[in-house]
Structures are given as structure tokens and as C-alpha cells.
Design an enzyme around this catalytic site. Structure first.
Site, PDB file in Angstrom:
ATOM      1  N   TYR A  48      -3.319 130.152 -20.590  1.00 14.15           N
ATOM      2  CA  TYR A  48      -2.611 129.334 -19.600  1.00 14.15           C
ATOM      3  C   TYR A  48      -2.425 127.916 -20.166  1.00 14.15           C
ATOM      4  O   TYR A  48      -3.375 127.342 -20.714  1.00 14.15           O
ATOM      5  CB  TYR A  48      -3.435 129.296 -18.307  1.00 14.15           C
ATOM      6  CG  TYR A  48      -2.918 128.340 -17.271  1.00 14.15           C
ATOM      7  CD1 TYR A  48      -1.738 128.624 -16.574  1.00 14.15           C
ATOM      8  CD2 TYR A  48      -3.586 127.162 -16.982  1.00 14.15           C
ATOM      9  CE1 TYR A  48      -1.259 127.740 -15.619  1.00 14.15           C
ATOM     10  CE2 TYR A  48      -3.112 126.276 -16.031  1.00 14.15           C
ATOM     11  CZ  TYR A  48      -1.941 126.572 -15.350  1.00 14.15           C
ATOM     12  OH  TYR A  48      -1.461 125.699 -14.420  1.00 14.15           O
TER      13      TYR A  48
ATOM     14  N   LYS B 228      -4.202 130.674  -6.615  1.00 16.10           N
ATOM     15  CA  LYS B 228      -3.292 131.795  -6.826  1.00 16.10           C
ATOM     16  C   LYS B 228      -3.625 132.932  -5.853  1.00 16.10           C
ATOM     17  O   LYS B 228      -3.482 132.771  -4.660  1.00 16.10           O
ATOM     18  CB  LYS B 228      -3.351 132.226  -8.301  1.00 16.10           C
ATOM     19  CG  LYS B 228      -3.323 131.043  -9.292  1.00 16.10           C
ATOM     20  CD  LYS B 228      -2.030 130.266  -9.300  1.00 16.10           C
ATOM     21  CE  LYS B 228      -2.104 128.946 -10.064  1.00 16.10           C
ATOM     22  NZ  LYS B 228      -2.560 129.028 -11.451  1.00 16.10           N
TER      23      LYS B 228
ATOM     24  N   ASP C 213     -11.529 133.976 -17.289  1.00 18.40           N
ATOM     25  CA  ASP C 213     -10.593 133.494 -16.276  1.00 18.40           C
ATOM     26  C   ASP C 213      -9.999 134.738 -15.600  1.00 18.40           C
ATOM     27  O   ASP C 213      -9.214 135.465 -16.206  1.00 18.40           O
ATOM     28  CB  ASP C 213      -9.513 132.649 -16.960  1.00 18.40           C
ATOM     29  CG  ASP C 213      -8.497 132.061 -15.976  1.00 18.40           C
ATOM     30  OD1 ASP C 213      -8.338 132.624 -14.868  1.00 18.40           O
ATOM     31  OD2 ASP C 213      -7.846 131.066 -16.332  1.00 18.40           O
TER      32      ASP C 213
ATOM     33  N   ARG D  51     -20.378 115.973  -1.004  1.00 16.93           N
ATOM     34  CA  ARG D  51     -20.144 116.292  -2.421  1.00 16.93           C
ATOM     35  C   ARG D  51     -21.213 117.277  -2.885  1.00 16.93           C
ATOM     36  O   ARG D  51     -20.933 118.246  -3.578  1.00 16.93           O
ATOM     37  CB  ARG D  51     -20.162 115.024  -3.294  1.00 16.93           C
ATOM     38  CG  ARG D  51     -20.195 115.349  -4.778  1.00 16.93           C
ATOM     39  CD  ARG D  51     -19.784 114.205  -5.709  1.00 16.93           C
ATOM     40  NE  ARG D  51     -20.204 112.896  -5.274  1.00 16.93           N
ATOM     41  CZ  ARG D  51     -21.485 112.453  -5.285  1.00 16.93           C
ATOM     42  NH1 ARG D  51     -22.459 113.235  -5.707  1.00 16.93           N
ATOM     43  NH2 ARG D  51     -21.772 111.247  -4.862  1.00 16.93           N
TER      44      ARG D  51
HETATM   45  C1  LIG Z   1      -3.135 128.146 -12.421  1.00 19.07           C
HETATM   46  C2  LIG Z   1      -4.081 128.635 -13.446  1.00 19.07           C
HETATM   47  C3  LIG Z   1      -5.131 127.836 -13.896  1.00 19.07           C
HETATM   48  C4  LIG Z   1      -5.339 126.413 -13.406  1.00 19.07           C
HETATM   49  O1  LIG Z   1      -5.690 126.375 -12.062  1.00 19.07           O
HETATM   50  P1  LIG Z   1      -5.309 125.171 -11.052  1.00 19.07           P
HETATM   51  O2  LIG Z   1      -5.788 125.651  -9.742  1.00 19.07           O
HETATM   52  O3  LIG Z   1      -3.823 124.997 -11.137  1.00 19.07           O
HETATM   53  O4  LIG Z   1      -6.030 123.972 -11.566  1.00 19.07           O
HETATM   54  C5  LIG Z   1      -6.008 128.374 -14.822  1.00 19.07           C
HETATM   55  N1  LIG Z   1      -5.846 129.621 -15.293  1.00 19.07           N
HETATM   56  C6  LIG Z   1      -4.835 130.415 -14.902  1.00 19.07           C
HETATM   57  C7  LIG Z   1      -4.720 131.785 -15.449  1.00 19.07           C
HETATM   58  C8  LIG Z   1      -3.912 129.953 -13.970  1.00 19.07           C
HETATM   59  O5  LIG Z   1      -2.905 130.741 -13.589  1.00 19.07           O
END
Ligand SMILES: *Cc1c(COP(=O)(O)O)cnc(C)c1O
Length: 386
Positions: free
Chosen positions: A103, A200, A175, A51
Site C-alpha cells: 500500500y 475499510k 496487514d 488517551r
Molecule cells: C488504507 C490502507 C492503509 C492505511 O490505513 P488508513 O486508515 O488510511 O491510515 C494501510 N494498508 C492498507 C492495505 C490500506 O488499504
């Protein structure tokens, strides 16, 4: 080798990476272990408990720092786990400013998890930097930017927002999931924290759920590392390995995502059954100039509204697509289609959703790296059904 001087395409493969110390393995081994032998209490070789730290995750974390031009990378179990760690920097009474077409899961984390701990969230159209400045008060501690926004593909001027953040000594987090560091490097534009849903584009193959943070400042890194270890939502060794593998082709995948994205965006724009197409590469996109200045390309994320279409019409289009898979998520090599109003953004109330343009008939595409002519033919067939 000084990684900092490498160009991005080389950093994606070599940045922060060196052959494994044990046997010189070129790809970091998957250290599938929870703990490490000690010769005497505290006598370990850099890792005590997975961890707190794991060699595969450490390799991922230094690769993340390299590609985002940061100094410290942190790997998490998901994008939302990475965001959760950032939110835990805050105290009750603190205020956060964010975008109004965030999001859906980020919005849910803010409103349904952190609001009850006494944190207040303000949402505004962040294309208007003055609107952000107007919301800042002495309790504001964090500005949370997502650009391009999801699913409306608005572009927020990171440099301009960072001027507001710096003036008021407020942290700025970006983000960077949609753009990836191939197209946009927020730390270079003045952000303090970059966050990714590595699920992603960084992973890129729809086979892993993971998250990332990258920062430059040591004191901030120490606070986040403490939270990462104390709360424990870390990226596992197998997932770290998959992400490292994904990052090594990020630049070639993104180049094709951009090409195919442009092909599909232009195809939809001239299609007689389409009302509007949202893609920052269009010269008439309201923030095209900002996109051109802060991004090295426009990506493969596109949203569109078919002419006169209802909620049901949009559903029937996404159901009729064959090469585009109807699915949540984005950023994989395969093309995906989604219906935000019933899928990713269903947790945002309809009135809130529609204020930012997420109407019932909006369809979002994550354009993959297949042959673009096949993708056009698939859209053509699905659109002819309405
Ligand atoms: C998918 C996504 C998230 C969340 O991420 P996870 O890996 O699903 O927890 C946050 N911001 C954006 C822009 C996303 O596309």
C-alpha cells in the site's frame, strides 16, 4: 459465554461484547469524555484519562481481539497510526523486510518517516519465501506482510513466511485490511501482529478513519499498549462506536462482496476490451492455491488493465463510471474505482511501481454490495467510451 468457541458469524456480533455496566445498554454507549472522576487520587473505576483508555474504545478493542482470534486489541486513529505504533517497537540499526507492492501510504511511512531514524527497509516479491529468507540478517527485526497485495492482488503464504520469521526470531506482522478476519486469520497462521486499516471493510460504510492491531502475546501487547498511550494516536469514542457497529455486519457484507467480486472478475475476464484481470479467485492466478488454503473466499478487490490503454484511457474509464464512485479507499458498501498510478500509488516512483505491475492503465475496483448486474452495466458503458 466462552466467545472463543463461537463461530465467526456469532463472534462478529457478540465476540468480546457484553451489555454496558451502567444501564445494560446493548450497544456500547459513546463515552464522549476525556477524563473520569476519582474518589481519591488513583481511586477510579478502571478509566482515568481517555488517551490511556475509554470504555467505548475498550469495547471495540475486545471485539477486535475476538474476531481476529487474538488476546489483545488496540484501536488507533488510522491504519497508518497503527503501523506507526508497530514501527516504534524498533531501534536505529534494525531492518525490516516487506513486499514490493505494498500500500502506497505504508511505503511512504517506511521510506519517508522511519528510514531517517536509522531503520533499513528491504522490499521483495514475497510470494517467493526463499527471497525473504535470503534478506534476513542479524539486524532483521520485523517482516511486514500485506496479502492480498494492493493493487496487484498477489497472495503471500503467511504460514510459510511465519516459518522463516520463527526460525530467525523475527516478528511477523500482517496487514489484513483487504481480506478481513472473515476471510483470513493471520494469528492462526503464525503471525505475531495483525494490523487493519479499519477505515475499510471493518468500518464498511466509508464514514470513519481508524486503525487496529491485534496480538496474542501479553509482553508484545504491553509494549504496544505503552506506545499507544505514549504516542497517543488513539481511536476516538465516536469512531470506536461506528467501528463496532460496522463489525456487527462484517460477515454478511463480506459474503456479498465475495459474490459480487466473483461476478465482476469473471465478467471482466471475458470482456473483449480487457487485457488482464487480477483476482485471487481465478484458477490461473499464480498463487491461487495459497489463496485457497489460507482464505475462506476471494473478496471484492479486483484490478484490471484494458487492452492497449494509455494513462489517459484509464482516466477516462474511471471518469465515465457512474455507479462506481471514483475515489481513494475501499471496503465500503458502495462500489469504488481508483487509478493507482495517479491516486493511491502516486507516492511510489514510476519505475518502482511498474516493476510490480502497477502500470499507467491499471484500474482498481472495490466491488460493493449493490446488484451485480447494475455494476456490470456501469463497467460496460464506461469501457465502450474507449
Ligand atoms: C488504507 C490502507 C492503509 C492505511 O490505513 P488508513 O486508515 O488510511 O491510515 C494501510 N494498508 C492498507 C492495505 C490500506 O488499504
Amino acid at each position: 459465554m466462552d466467545d472463543k468457541n463461537l463461530k465467526f458469524n456469532s463472534k462478529a456480533i457478540h465476540g468480546g461484547q457484553s451489555p454496558d455496566k451502567a444501564y445494560g445498554a446493548v450497544m456500547p454507549p459513546i463515552y464522549q469524555t476525556s477524563t473520569y472522576a476519582q474518589s481519591t487520587p488513583g481511586g477510579h473505576q478502571g478509566f482515568e484519562y481517555s488517551r490511556s483508555g475509554n470504555p467505548t474504545r475498550a469495547a471495540l478493542e475486545s471485539a477486535l481481539a475476538s474476531i481476529e482470534n487474538g488476546s489483545y486489541g488496540l484501536g488507533f486513529a488510522s491504519g497508518l497510526a497503527a503501523m506507526d505504533a508497530v514501527m516504534k517497537l524498533l531501534q536505529p540499526g534494525d531492518e525490516v523486510i516487506s513486499t514490493n507492492d505494498l500500500y502506497g501510504g505504508s511505503y511512504r511511512l517506511f521510506k519517508q518517516v522511519f528510514e531517517k531514524f536509522g531503520i533499513t527497509f528491504h522490499f521483495t516479491a514475497m510470494q517467493d519465501t526463499q527471497a525473504i529468507a535470503d534478506l534476513v540478517n542479524e539486524n532483521t527485526k520485523l517482516i511486514w506482510v500485506e496479502t492480498p497485495t494492493n493493487p496487484m492482488m498477489n497472495i503471500i503464504d503467511i504460514k510459510a513466511v511465519s516459518a522463516v520469521a520463527q526460525k530467525h526470531k523475527v516478528l511477523l506482522a500482517v496487514d489484513n485490511t483487504f481480506a478481513t478476519p472473515y476471510l483470513q486469520r493471520p494469528l492462526d497462521l503464525g503471525a505475531d501482529i495483525v494490523m487493519h486499516s479499519a477505515t475499510k471493510y471493518l468500518g464498511g460504510h466509508s464514514d470513519v478513519v481508524a486503525g487496529a492491531l491485534v496480538v496474542k502475546d501479553k509482553a508484545l501487547a504491553d509494549k504496544l499498549l505503552f506506545i499507544q498511550n505514549a504516542s497517543g494516536a488513539v481511536c476516538g469514542p465516536m469512531d470506536s462506536f461506528l467501528l463496532l457497529r460496522g463489525i456487527k455486519t462484517l460477515h454478511v457484507r463480506m459474503e456479498r462482496h465475495c459474490q459480487n467480486g466473483a461476478g465482476i472478475a469473471n465478467y471482466l475476464k471475458t470482456h473483449p476490451k480487457i487485457e488482464s484481470v487480477y483476482w485471487p479467485g481465478f484458477e490461473d492466478h499464480p498463487n491461487h492455491n495459497v489463496a485457497k488454503a489460507q482464505m475462506d473466499g476471494f473478496g471484492g478487490m479486483i484490478s484490471f488493465v484494458p487492452k492497449g490503454a494509455s494513462f489517459e484511457d484509464a482516466i477516462s474509464i474511471v471518469e465515465n463510471l457512474k455507479l462506481f464512485t471514483l475515489a481513494e479507499s475501499l471496503g465500503g458498501v458502495e462500489s469504488l474505482a481508483g487509478h493507482p498510478a495517479s491516486m493511491t500509488h502516486a507516492s511510489i516512483p514510476k519505475t518502482e511501481r511498474e516493476k510490480s505491475g502497477v502500470v499507467d492503465a491499471l484500474i482498481r475496483l472495490s466491488v460493493g454490495i449493490e446488484d451485480v448486474e447494475d455494476l456490470k452495466a456501469d463497467l460496460d458503458a464506461a469501457l465502450s467510451a474507449i
